[in-house]
Design a protein around this motif. Sequence first.
Motif, PDB file in Angstrom:
ATOM      1  N   THR A 210      11.217 -33.486  12.104  1.00  0.00           N
ATOM      2  CA  THR A 210      11.274 -32.863  13.416  1.00  0.00           C
ATOM      3  C   THR A 210      10.125 -31.870  13.546  1.00  0.00           C
ATOM      4  OG1 THR A 210      12.682 -31.043  12.665  1.00  0.00           O
ATOM      5  CG2 THR A 210      13.785 -33.080  13.377  1.00  0.00           C
ATOM      6  N   LEU A 211       9.888 -31.418  14.774  1.00  0.00           N
ATOM      7  CA  LEU A 211       8.813 -30.451  14.997  1.00  0.00           C
ATOM      8  C   LEU A 211       9.110 -29.146  14.263  1.00  0.00           C
ATOM      9  CD1 LEU A 211       6.167 -29.745  16.339  1.00  0.00           C
ATOM     10  CD2 LEU A 211       7.441 -29.119  18.410  1.00  0.00           C
ATOM     11  N   GLU A 212      10.372 -28.766  14.229  1.00  0.00           N
ATOM     12  CA  GLU A 212      10.743 -27.544  13.510  1.00  0.00           C
ATOM     13  C   GLU A 212      10.429 -27.685  12.014  1.00  0.00           C
ATOM     14  OE1 GLU A 212      14.670 -24.660  12.786  1.00  0.00           O
ATOM     15  OE2 GLU A 212      14.833 -26.503  13.950  1.00  0.00           O
ATOM     16  N   GLU A 213      10.786 -28.822  11.439  1.00  0.00           N
ATOM     17  CA  GLU A 213      10.512 -29.062  10.022  1.00  0.00           C
ATOM     18  C   GLU A 213       9.013 -29.125   9.760  1.00  0.00           C
ATOM     19  OE1 GLU A 213      14.448 -31.742   8.871  1.00  0.00           O
ATOM     20  OE2 GLU A 213      12.680 -32.685   9.763  1.00  0.00           O
ATOM     21  N   GLY A 214       8.278 -29.800  10.660  1.00  0.00           N
ATOM     22  CA  GLY A 214       6.837 -29.906  10.486  1.00  0.00           C
ATOM     23  C   GLY A 214       6.135 -28.569  10.599  1.00  0.00           C
ATOM     24  N   THR A 215       6.599 -27.724  11.509  1.00  0.00           N
ATOM     25  CA  THR A 215       6.015 -26.391  11.657  1.00  0.00           C
ATOM     26  C   THR A 215       6.260 -25.555  10.408  1.00  0.00           C
ATOM     27  OG1 THR A 215       6.360 -26.488  14.056  1.00  0.00           O
ATOM     28  CG2 THR A 215       5.984 -24.326  13.081  1.00  0.00           C
ATOM     29  N   ALA A 216       7.428 -25.704   9.811  1.00  0.00           N
ATOM     30  CA  ALA A 216       7.726 -24.978   8.574  1.00  0.00           C
ATOM     31  C   ALA A 216       6.794 -25.431   7.448  1.00  0.00           C
ATOM     32  CB  ALA A 216       9.183 -25.207   8.175  1.00  0.00           C
ATOM     33  N   ILE A 217       6.538 -26.744   7.376  1.00  0.00           N
ATOM     34  CA  ILE A 217       5.612 -27.239   6.351  1.00  0.00           C
ATOM     35  C   ILE A 217       4.199 -26.744   6.627  1.00  0.00           C
ATOM     36  CG2 ILE A 217       4.476 -29.351   5.513  1.00  0.00           C
ATOM     37  CD1 ILE A 217       7.130 -30.740   5.607  1.00  0.00           C
ATOM     38  N   ALA A 218       3.799 -26.700   7.890  1.00  0.00           N
ATOM     39  CA  ALA A 218       2.473 -26.200   8.234  1.00  0.00           C
ATOM     40  C   ALA A 218       2.304 -24.756   7.776  1.00  0.00           C
ATOM     41  CB  ALA A 218       2.246 -26.309   9.740  1.00  0.00           C
ATOM     42  N   ASN A 219       3.320 -23.942   7.964  1.00  0.00           N
ATOM     43  CA  ASN A 219       3.245 -22.556   7.492  1.00  0.00           C
ATOM     44  C   ASN A 219       3.180 -22.483   5.964  1.00  0.00           C
ATOM     45  OD1 ASN A 219       3.248 -20.429   9.592  1.00  0.00           O
ATOM     46  ND2 ASN A 219       5.058 -21.543  10.340  1.00  0.00           N
ATOM     47  N   ARG A 220       3.902 -23.390   5.309  1.00  0.00           N
ATOM     48  CA  ARG A 220       3.842 -23.413   3.850  1.00  0.00           C
ATOM     49  C   ARG A 220       2.447 -23.802   3.366  1.00  0.00           C
ATOM     50  NH1 ARG A 220       7.325 -27.896   1.481  1.00  0.00           N
ATOM     51  NH2 ARG A 220       5.337 -28.988   1.365  1.00  0.00           N
ATOM     52  N   LEU A 221       1.830 -24.770   4.037  1.00  0.00           N
ATOM     53  CA  LEU A 221       0.462 -25.164   3.686  1.00  0.00           C
ATOM     54  C   LEU A 221      -0.510 -24.010   3.902  1.00  0.00           C
ATOM     55  CD1 LEU A 221       0.314 -28.746   5.263  1.00  0.00           C
ATOM     56  CD2 LEU A 221       0.617 -28.165   2.853  1.00  0.00           C
ATOM     57  N   ARG A 222      -0.317 -23.294   4.990  1.00  0.00           N
ATOM     58  CA  ARG A 222      -1.184 -22.153   5.295  1.00  0.00           C
ATOM     59  C   ARG A 222      -1.103 -21.110   4.188  1.00  0.00           C
ATOM     60  NH1 ARG A 222      -0.115 -17.397   7.610  1.00  0.00           N
ATOM     61  NH2 ARG A 222       2.053 -18.020   8.046  1.00  0.00           N
ATOM     62  N   LEU A 223       0.103 -20.793   3.740  1.00  0.00           N
ATOM     63  CA  LEU A 223       0.269 -19.805   2.678  1.00  0.00           C
ATOM     64  C   LEU A 223      -0.247 -20.324   1.340  1.00  0.00           C
ATOM     65  CD1 LEU A 223       3.838 -18.501   3.612  1.00  0.00           C
ATOM     66  CD2 LEU A 223       1.634 -17.396   4.053  1.00  0.00           C
ATOM     67  N   THR A 224      -0.084 -21.631   1.105  1.00  0.00           N
ATOM     68  CA  THR A 224      -0.575 -22.225  -0.139  1.00  0.00           C
ATOM     69  C   THR A 224      -2.082 -22.100  -0.243  1.00  0.00           C
ATOM     70  OG1 THR A 224       1.251 -23.803  -0.262  1.00  0.00           O
ATOM     71  CG2 THR A 224      -0.760 -24.380  -1.451  1.00  0.00           C
ATOM     72  N   LEU A 225      -2.793 -22.381   0.839  1.00  0.00           N
ATOM     73  CA  LEU A 225      -4.250 -22.267   0.824  1.00  0.00           C
ATOM     74  C   LEU A 225      -4.682 -20.815   0.624  1.00  0.00           C
ATOM     75  CD1 LEU A 225      -5.402 -24.704   3.662  1.00  0.00           C
ATOM     76  CD2 LEU A 225      -5.582 -25.016   1.195  1.00  0.00           C
ATOM     77  N   LYS A 226      -3.965 -19.912   1.228  1.00  0.00           N
ATOM     78  CA  LYS A 226      -4.323 -18.499   1.086  1.00  0.00           C
ATOM     79  C   LYS A 226      -4.202 -18.037  -0.362  1.00  0.00           C
ATOM     80  CE  LYS A 226      -3.034 -15.792   4.398  1.00  0.00           C
ATOM     81  NZ  LYS A 226      -2.263 -14.887   5.314  1.00  0.00           N
ATOM     82  N   ASP A 227      -3.232 -18.623  -1.084  1.00  0.00           N
ATOM     83  CA  ASP A 227      -3.020 -18.233  -2.482  1.00  0.00           C
ATOM     84  C   ASP A 227      -3.919 -18.992  -3.455  1.00  0.00           C
ATOM     85  OD1 ASP A 227      -1.063 -16.452  -1.748  1.00  0.00           O
ATOM     86  OD2 ASP A 227       0.585 -17.886  -2.030  1.00  0.00           O
ATOM     87  N   SER A 228      -4.291 -20.236  -3.111  1.00  0.00           N
ATOM     88  CA  SER A 228      -4.972 -21.082  -4.095  1.00  0.00           C
ATOM     89  C   SER A 228      -6.481 -21.086  -3.971  1.00  0.00           C
ATOM     90  CB  SER A 228      -4.452 -22.524  -3.987  1.00  0.00           C
ATOM     91  OG  SER A 228      -4.714 -23.057  -2.688  1.00  0.00           O
ATOM     92  N   VAL A 229      -7.025 -20.852  -2.790  1.00  0.00           N
ATOM     93  CA  VAL A 229      -8.482 -20.899  -2.597  1.00  0.00           C
ATOM     94  C   VAL A 229      -8.990 -19.483  -2.347  1.00  0.00           C
ATOM     95  CG1 VAL A 229     -10.380 -21.885  -1.272  1.00  0.00           C
ATOM     96  CG2 VAL A 229      -8.278 -23.218  -1.616  1.00  0.00           C
ATOM     97  N   LYS A 230      -9.822 -18.994  -3.275  1.00  0.00           N
ATOM     98  CA  LYS A 230     -10.355 -17.634  -3.169  1.00  0.00           C
ATOM     99  C   LYS A 230     -11.880 -17.681  -3.060  1.00  0.00           C
ATOM    100  CE  LYS A 230      -6.293 -15.689  -3.889  1.00  0.00           C
ATOM    101  NZ  LYS A 230      -5.594 -14.887  -2.868  1.00  0.00           N
ATOM    102  N   LEU A 231     -12.418 -16.769  -2.253  1.00  0.00           N
ATOM    103  CA  LEU A 231     -13.865 -16.680  -2.067  1.00  0.00           C
ATOM    104  C   LEU A 231     -14.303 -15.245  -2.339  1.00  0.00           C
ATOM    105  CD1 LEU A 231     -14.187 -18.710   1.248  1.00  0.00           C
ATOM    106  CD2 LEU A 231     -15.007 -19.399  -0.984  1.00  0.00           C
ATOM    107  N   SER A 232     -14.800 -15.032  -3.550  1.00  0.00           N
ATOM    108  CA  SER A 232     -15.264 -13.696  -3.933  1.00  0.00           C
ATOM    109  C   SER A 232     -14.204 -12.644  -3.627  1.00  0.00           C
ATOM    110  CB  SER A 232     -16.576 -13.344  -3.203  1.00  0.00           C
ATOM    111  OG  SER A 232     -17.571 -14.293  -3.519  1.00  0.00           O
ATOM    112  N   GLY A 233     -12.967 -12.994  -3.972  1.00  0.00           N
ATOM    113  CA  GLY A 233     -11.868 -12.066  -3.753  1.00  0.00           C
ATOM    114  C   GLY A 233     -11.260 -12.140  -2.379  1.00  0.00           C
ATOM    115  N   ARG A 234     -11.876 -12.921  -1.476  1.00  0.00           N
ATOM    116  CA  ARG A 234     -11.360 -13.043  -0.111  1.00  0.00           C
ATOM    117  C   ARG A 234     -10.512 -14.299   0.010  1.00  0.00           C
ATOM    118  NH1 ARG A 234     -15.601 -13.937   4.630  1.00  0.00           N
ATOM    119  NH2 ARG A 234     -15.457 -16.068   3.828  1.00  0.00           N
TER     120      ARG A 234
END
Length: 281
Positions: A210-234
Amino acid sequence: MALNRLFPNSFTAKVFFIAFLGTHVPLIAATAFLFWRNGGIQENAQLALILLVATVVGTALTLASLHAILKPLYSIGAAMLRFETERKRTPLPTRLNDEIGQVMKLTNRLVLGVDAELRETQEAASTDPLTGALNRRGFEQSLNATSAQRGVLLYADLDHFKSINDTLGHDVGDQVLLQTADSLRDALRRCDILGRFGGEEFVIFLPDLTLEEGTAIANRLRLTLKDSVKLSGRALTISVGATDIGSKAEFADALSRADKALYRAKTHGRDRVEFATALAS
């Protein structure tokens, strides 16, 4: 060649004709000569009948034997035709060591090699060479091939990616794209479809959600990238537009809705997920 004119579409007929000429014609000629020397067919009716039956039986046995001998050739032809029309390999037996057996082994190797080259070419034509994600053509092919009809479409875009290229260089930018694709793949299900549509844009199809489930996964992907990909500390951030898709036939409309939702995510501060329903396009 005369045989090609007589039997243009049958190799079996050519072989049988040669066998018939080589065995039965001399026998018939010799028999006719003996009948002529000994009073004709009427005087030798019983012998003529025996010879006729023997000729018919011999012809039938010859045809059956030729069919058995030529059966490997029929198998080769059928295997090649199936590969040509269906792109499916049919391994031929390798137990024969005669000339036909060598042809069958060679056919196996040739079909295997061609199949590997075709798969490699097809993969190259449908895959982004940098990230290994599907390009648009490959994405649409995979979408059409999946059994799922409904789901959620995500349109994601890396935030401030141009500044990464401008300040850190394109090599670093390429590494960021590669790490992003790897992180997304690791976080998605096996049935999900990941594509890169150019630049820093990624498109994801989440089947049967559902759109609700997909939006939740999208937010999880967003947080995953923020934690896993770093650029000079950013931390790397990403904006996502999400929409439901009720049929694979409406992919173009769904992509347009997701793109509009992505634009809202960008204008509302980035590093966020916005969604659009099919009724709110």
